[in-house]
Scaffold this motif. Sequence first.
Motif, PDB file in Angstrom:
ATOM      1  N   ARG A 189     -15.668  27.106  13.060  1.00  0.00           N
ATOM      2  CA  ARG A 189     -16.023  25.682  12.970  1.00  0.00           C
ATOM      3  C   ARG A 189     -14.926  24.777  13.492  1.00  0.00           C
ATOM      4  O   ARG A 189     -15.203  23.749  14.119  1.00  0.00           O
ATOM      5  CB  ARG A 189     -16.365  25.320  11.526  1.00  0.00           C
ATOM      6  N   THR A 190     -13.700  25.143  13.223  1.00  0.00           N
ATOM      7  CA  THR A 190     -12.574  24.302  13.640  1.00  0.00           C
ATOM      8  C   THR A 190     -11.794  24.893  14.813  1.00  0.00           C
ATOM      9  O   THR A 190     -10.878  24.253  15.325  1.00  0.00           O
ATOM     10  CB  THR A 190     -11.614  24.098  12.466  1.00  0.00           C
ATOM     11  N   GLN A 191     -12.147  26.124  15.222  1.00  0.00           N
ATOM     12  CA  GLN A 191     -11.444  26.857  16.279  1.00  0.00           C
ATOM     13  C   GLN A 191      -9.967  27.063  15.949  1.00  0.00           C
ATOM     14  O   GLN A 191      -9.132  27.209  16.838  1.00  0.00           O
ATOM     15  CB  GLN A 191     -11.589  26.142  17.626  1.00  0.00           C
ATOM     16  N   SER A 192      -9.649  27.083  14.675  1.00  0.00           N
ATOM     17  CA  SER A 192      -8.263  27.296  14.264  1.00  0.00           C
ATOM     18  C   SER A 192      -7.956  28.790  14.185  1.00  0.00           C
ATOM     19  O   SER A 192      -8.795  29.600  13.784  1.00  0.00           O
ATOM     20  CB  SER A 192      -7.994  26.642  12.908  1.00  0.00           C
ATOM     21  N   VAL A 193      -6.757  29.158  14.594  1.00  0.00           N
ATOM     22  CA  VAL A 193      -6.280  30.534  14.581  1.00  0.00           C
ATOM     23  C   VAL A 193      -5.028  30.576  13.712  1.00  0.00           C
ATOM     24  O   VAL A 193      -4.153  29.702  13.825  1.00  0.00           O
ATOM     25  CB  VAL A 193      -5.956  31.029  16.010  1.00  0.00           C
ATOM     26  N   PHE A 194      -4.916  31.580  12.858  1.00  0.00           N
ATOM     27  CA  PHE A 194      -3.753  31.638  11.978  1.00  0.00           C
ATOM     28  C   PHE A 194      -3.483  33.060  11.508  1.00  0.00           C
ATOM     29  O   PHE A 194      -4.372  33.917  11.469  1.00  0.00           O
ATOM     30  CB  PHE A 194      -3.927  30.711  10.768  1.00  0.00           C
ATOM     31  N   PHE A 195      -2.212  33.296  11.158  1.00  0.00           N
ATOM     32  CA  PHE A 195      -1.793  34.546  10.529  1.00  0.00           C
ATOM     33  C   PHE A 195      -1.851  34.370   9.017  1.00  0.00           C
ATOM     34  O   PHE A 195      -1.606  33.280   8.493  1.00  0.00           O
ATOM     35  CB  PHE A 195      -0.361  34.905  10.931  1.00  0.00           C
ATOM     36  N   ARG A 243       0.505  35.718   0.343  1.00  0.00           N
ATOM     37  CA  ARG A 243      -0.221  34.461   0.575  1.00  0.00           C
ATOM     38  C   ARG A 243       0.460  33.571   1.624  1.00  0.00           C
ATOM     39  O   ARG A 243       0.189  32.380   1.709  1.00  0.00           O
ATOM     40  CB  ARG A 243      -0.375  33.666  -0.735  1.00  0.00           C
ATOM     41  N   GLU A 244       1.339  34.150   2.412  1.00  0.00           N
ATOM     42  CA  GLU A 244       2.014  33.370   3.456  1.00  0.00           C
ATOM     43  C   GLU A 244       1.040  33.129   4.603  1.00  0.00           C
ATOM     44  O   GLU A 244       0.352  34.042   5.068  1.00  0.00           O
ATOM     45  CB  GLU A 244       3.251  34.109   3.958  1.00  0.00           C
ATOM     46  N   LEU A 245       0.996  31.892   5.098  1.00  0.00           N
ATOM     47  CA  LEU A 245       0.083  31.498   6.166  1.00  0.00           C
ATOM     48  C   LEU A 245       0.868  30.854   7.300  1.00  0.00           C
ATOM     49  O   LEU A 245       1.721  29.999   7.063  1.00  0.00           O
ATOM     50  CB  LEU A 245      -0.979  30.544   5.630  1.00  0.00           C
ATOM     51  N   ILE A 246       0.588  31.278   8.539  1.00  0.00           N
ATOM     52  CA  ILE A 246       1.265  30.731   9.713  1.00  0.00           C
ATOM     53  C   ILE A 246       0.207  30.242  10.690  1.00  0.00           C
ATOM     54  O   ILE A 246      -0.591  31.028  11.216  1.00  0.00           O
ATOM     55  CB  ILE A 246       2.159  31.796  10.386  1.00  0.00           C
ATOM     56  N   ASP A 247       0.188  28.938  10.923  1.00  0.00           N
ATOM     57  CA  ASP A 247      -0.794  28.351  11.838  1.00  0.00           C
ATOM     58  C   ASP A 247      -0.406  28.583  13.293  1.00  0.00           C
ATOM     59  O   ASP A 247       0.783  28.644  13.641  1.00  0.00           O
ATOM     60  CB  ASP A 247      -0.917  26.846  11.574  1.00  0.00           C
ATOM     61  N   LEU A 248      -1.432  28.652  14.126  1.00  0.00           N
ATOM     62  CA  LEU A 248      -1.268  28.816  15.561  1.00  0.00           C
ATOM     63  C   LEU A 248      -2.076  27.740  16.284  1.00  0.00           C
ATOM     64  O   LEU A 248      -2.944  27.104  15.675  1.00  0.00           O
ATOM     65  CB  LEU A 248      -1.757  30.199  15.999  1.00  0.00           C
ATOM     66  N   PRO A 249      -1.805  27.513  17.554  1.00  0.00           N
ATOM     67  CA  PRO A 249      -2.619  26.548  18.313  1.00  0.00           C
ATOM     68  C   PRO A 249      -4.088  26.963  18.333  1.00  0.00           C
ATOM     69  O   PRO A 249      -4.417  28.149  18.319  1.00  0.00           O
ATOM     70  CB  PRO A 249      -2.010  26.592  19.719  1.00  0.00           C
ATOM     71  N   SER A 250      -4.958  25.985  18.383  1.00  0.00           N
ATOM     72  CA  SER A 250      -6.407  26.260  18.394  1.00  0.00           C
ATOM     73  C   SER A 250      -6.814  26.921  19.706  1.00  0.00           C
ATOM     74  O   SER A 250      -6.204  26.704  20.757  1.00  0.00           O
ATOM     75  CB  SER A 250      -7.184  24.956  18.216  1.00  0.00           C
ATOM     76  N   LEU A 251      -7.872  27.744  19.611  1.00  0.00           N
ATOM     77  CA  LEU A 251      -8.398  28.408  20.789  1.00  0.00           C
ATOM     78  C   LEU A 251      -9.842  28.803  20.511  1.00  0.00           C
ATOM     79  O   LEU A 251     -10.163  29.293  19.432  1.00  0.00           O
ATOM     80  CB  LEU A 251      -7.586  29.665  21.129  1.00  0.00           C
ATOM     81  N   GLU A 252     -10.718  28.566  21.468  1.00  0.00           N
ATOM     82  CA  GLU A 252     -12.106  28.959  21.296  1.00  0.00           C
ATOM     83  C   GLU A 252     -12.249  30.459  21.564  1.00  0.00           C
ATOM     84  O   GLU A 252     -11.996  30.931  22.678  1.00  0.00           O
ATOM     85  CB  GLU A 252     -13.013  28.179  22.249  1.00  0.00           C
TER      86      GLU A 252
END
Length: 374
Positions: free
Chosen positions: A127-133, A139-148
């Motif tokens: 829905r948001t095209q968000s990519v993350f580790f 519970r550690e979360l690492i955001d990445l640039p969006s990509l379709e």
Amino acid sequence: MAGRRRRKKMKLLAETIKEKINVSREEADEQQTQSELPTELLELIISRLNLRDNIRASAVCKGWLAVATSVRKANKPPWLMFFPKFGDLYEFYDPSQRKTYWLELPELHGSRICYAKDGWLLLYKPRTQSVFFFCPYTRELIDLPSLELTYQIVAFSAAPTSPSCILFTVRHVSPTIVAVSTCHPGATEWATVNYQNRLPFVSSIWNKLVFCQGLFYCLSLTGWLGVYDPEKTTWAVHSVPPPKCPENFFVKNWWKGKFMAEHNGNIFVIYTCSAVNPVIYMLDQTLKVWVEMESLGGMTLFANFLSSHARTDLLGSMRNNAYFSKVRFYGKRCVSYSLSNARYYPRKQTYDWGEQDPFESVWIEPPEDLSTFL
């Protein structure tokens, strides 16, 4: 009188023999002590052995058995993580103990799994095209640039906490062109470059990706091997003939029964088809051919649609087996195939992968601490 003398002689003879036995034992103990290595040195030597050689060394004597057991290291198999269709309760299955654990992970709501490696998940929210580790244990979360990400899959080279972590995906543009996108943690956008194909290469969600010795290997739908070098930023389709498929492989949903893994610089491909026994190949990097394997040499493969793994030094009956993240009649459990016995476990199963959801499970490194589970 004669009988008394005879008894006296027998007593003296017995005492003499006993003294000689005691002297021999003392000399043997002294010789053994002189020939034994210091415990610290023996521990250092045996600790460098693999599991098979460790077990062999333990058969030398009681002293070696004690040392070998104290330093014996056995790898743990990955766990199978199941993604629920509804809710935030995730199941984790340990195939070695046949136990199931649960975790509440609301952070993953609305996301789908893309890849898993080194205890980290790579996820995508359509829905948001968000990519993350995400690491489910910390519970550690690492955001990445969006990509379709429509239908292609993504892989990464190392844990996102490592400076060598690179993400890679390849997308089919035309019969002769593919688009390669790369990224790394901390980047602000993905870098995308189009490459020409010398050989036909069709990429899709059914491709298989592995990172091996600095290169990303991508197996296409039809078995061609594409290779991307992130250091040189080059893409090429190798002139390696595709692995020979099992009989009747090209049936309905045939592309779902194919898996790829790497271990110690070697690349393995597994082909499965209905009730036919799976065929496992290893890539001969020198001769540029796929070689069929009759044995895994004690190695264990853990096959999954999105990311597969290999392990050595596993204890017990898991060695020389291929485990599949398959959910059928026996609930959320994996199905295994023994190369030694040339049969599936459990035997009464249907091996058509057509109904399998590629995003419902993934193999992941086991946790060090079980206290986080419900």
